[in-house]
Design an enzyme around this catalytic site. Structure first.
Site, PDB file in Angstrom:
ATOM      1  CE  LYS A  62      -6.077  -0.209   1.714  1.00  0.00           C
ATOM      2  NZ  LYS A  62      -6.781  -0.825   2.840  1.00  0.00           N
ATOM      3  CD  GLU A 113      -2.815   1.293   2.416  1.00  0.00           C
ATOM      4  OE1 GLU A 113      -2.774   0.409   3.283  1.00  0.00           O
ATOM      5  OE2 GLU A 113      -3.611   2.234   2.454  1.00  0.00           O
TER       6      GLU A 113
HETATM    7  P1  13P Z   1      -9.440   4.171   3.992  1.00  0.00           P
HETATM    8  O1  13P Z   1     -10.290   3.419   3.002  1.00  0.00           O
HETATM    9  O2  13P Z   1     -10.235   4.786   5.099  1.00  0.00           O
HETATM   10  O3  13P Z   1      -8.493   5.113   3.322  1.00  0.00           O
HETATM   11  O4  13P Z   1      -8.574   3.095   4.744  1.00  0.00           O
HETATM   12  C1  13P Z   1      -8.002   2.055   4.056  1.00  0.00           C
HETATM   13  C2  13P Z   1      -6.744   1.670   4.703  1.00  0.00           C
HETATM   14  O5  13P Z   1      -6.569   0.529   5.077  1.00  0.00           O
HETATM   15  C3  13P Z   1      -5.701   2.697   4.860  1.00  0.00           C
HETATM   16  O6  13P Z   1      -4.509   2.093   5.205  1.00  0.00           O
END
Ligand code: 13P
Length: 344
Positions: free
Chosen positions: A224, A179
């Site tokens: 992500k 991510e």
């Molecule tokens: P949000 O969808 O609230 O951005 O959170 C997703 C997430 O796991 C952020 O690390």
């Protein structure tokens, strides 16, 4: 092991399913609970998350996996069933956030830029998480667009840490969610959509180069990312069509076809915006990966409000959660529309 990992990754992005991000750290969940005026204690955190995970219809039909925080992975439901088993009973895969947070990156932009920490001792922690039932993990890096940032140093340091984390996960039999989040909210966030595109492309390109150098199996990760979207403080907000088009374009330019799926974060978008943008991307189609959701706020905000910390509101909270999960499931298939949204 790689084959098995690839199967887990494929299951995480099964058609019409996505990931529930319920891995808020103690600080973040306190902020969420503050917004509904309840105290954040071990019990209230358990009650809230138990409500979500036991929303049977929503979980079974629309949720492939749940990202947990360390505390939750070890918690039991009111009746003594481990929450991990509640998740498994709904047919979803338990996952775990393993990073230890984004800390100021020493250097000239330390007031703005962050690097995610948590590599020390990670091999041992992953071993324990596997034993506790986690089959995928998450590590979140944040990139901030401001005057003079991001710096190459920040992108490189975060991409390198993501790759080391991903390699350790695969060694432990755990699928890494990678991510790299280019922020759309926060203290800065005045940038326009073109700047978001430029920085996201740079970031993702660097991440995949680092993953390659670390010999991470790309068929056994989930990316992500943020969508390509203007910062929240930018006066000129792009239309959903443009967000969808530029996001698909950026992913095509940076993400190898071996990656099975891309599960977006919501990042501060409204519930409906996050759903609509995902659906439009799937309507464009023609991409080699599944495009789905891994939302935190955009899956939980309505449920949190409906629940409000009260036992008598559990069913209402579950209904609100199931509705958002269903809308996002439709979006993952490119079948969402505003009529379905309102028909609930
Ligand atoms: P949000 O969808 O609230 O951005 O959170 C997703 C997430 O796991 C952020 O690390």
């Amino acid at each position: 092991m790689t084959e098995k990992l690839a199967d887990i990754a494929a299951a995480m992005v099964a058609p019409g399913k996505g990931v529930l991000a319920a891995d808020e750290s103690s600080g973040t969940i306190k902020k969420r609970f503050d917004s509904i005026g309840i105290a954040s204690t071990e019990d209230t955190r358990r009650d809230y998350r138990e409500m979500l995970f036991s929303a049977r219809e929503g979980m079974k039909n629309f949720v492939s996996g749940v990202i947990l925080y360390d505390e939750t992975l070890r918690q039991k439901a009111m009746d003594g069933t481990p929450l991990v088993d509640v998740i498994r009973a709904a047919g979803a895969i338990p996952g775990i956030k393993v990073d230890e947070g984004a800390k100021p990156l020493a250097g000239p932009a330390a007031a703005i830029e962050k690097v995610t920490e948590g590599l020390d001792g990670l091999r041992e922690r992953l071993g324990e998480y596997y034993r506790l039932g986690a089959r995928f993990a998450k590590w979140r890096a944040v990139i901030t667009i401001a005057d003079g940032t991001p710096t190459w140093n920040c992108i490189k340091a975060n991409a390198h840490a993501l790759a080391r984390y991903a390699a350790l996960c695969q060694e432990a039999g755990i699928v890494p969610i990678v991510e790299p989040e280019v922020l759309m909210d926060g203290a800065h966030a005045g940038h326009d959509i073109d700047r978001c595109y430029e920085v996201t492309e740079w970031t993702q390109h660097t991440v995949f180069r680092e993953l390659y150098e670390a010999r991470v199996a790309l068929d056994a990760i989930i990316l992500k990312p943020n969508m390509i979207i203007a910062g929240q403080k930018c006066a000129k907000q792009a239309k959903p069509d443009q967000v969808a088009e530029l996001t698909v374009k950026c992913l095509k330019a940076t993400v190898p076809a071996a990656v099975p799926g891309i599960a977006f974060l919501s990042g501060g978008q409204s519930d409906e915006q996050a759903t609509q943008n995902l659906s439009l991307m799937n309507e464009i189609g023609g991409v080699p990966w599944k495009l789905t959701f891994s939302y935190g706020r955009a899956l939980q905000a309505a449920a949190l409000k409906a629940w409000g910390g009260k036992t008598e509101n559990v069913a209402a909270g579950q209904r609100a959660f199931t509705h958002r999960a269903r809308m996002n499931s439709l979006a993952a298939l490119g079948e969402w529309n505003v009529q379905q949204e309102k028909a609930a």
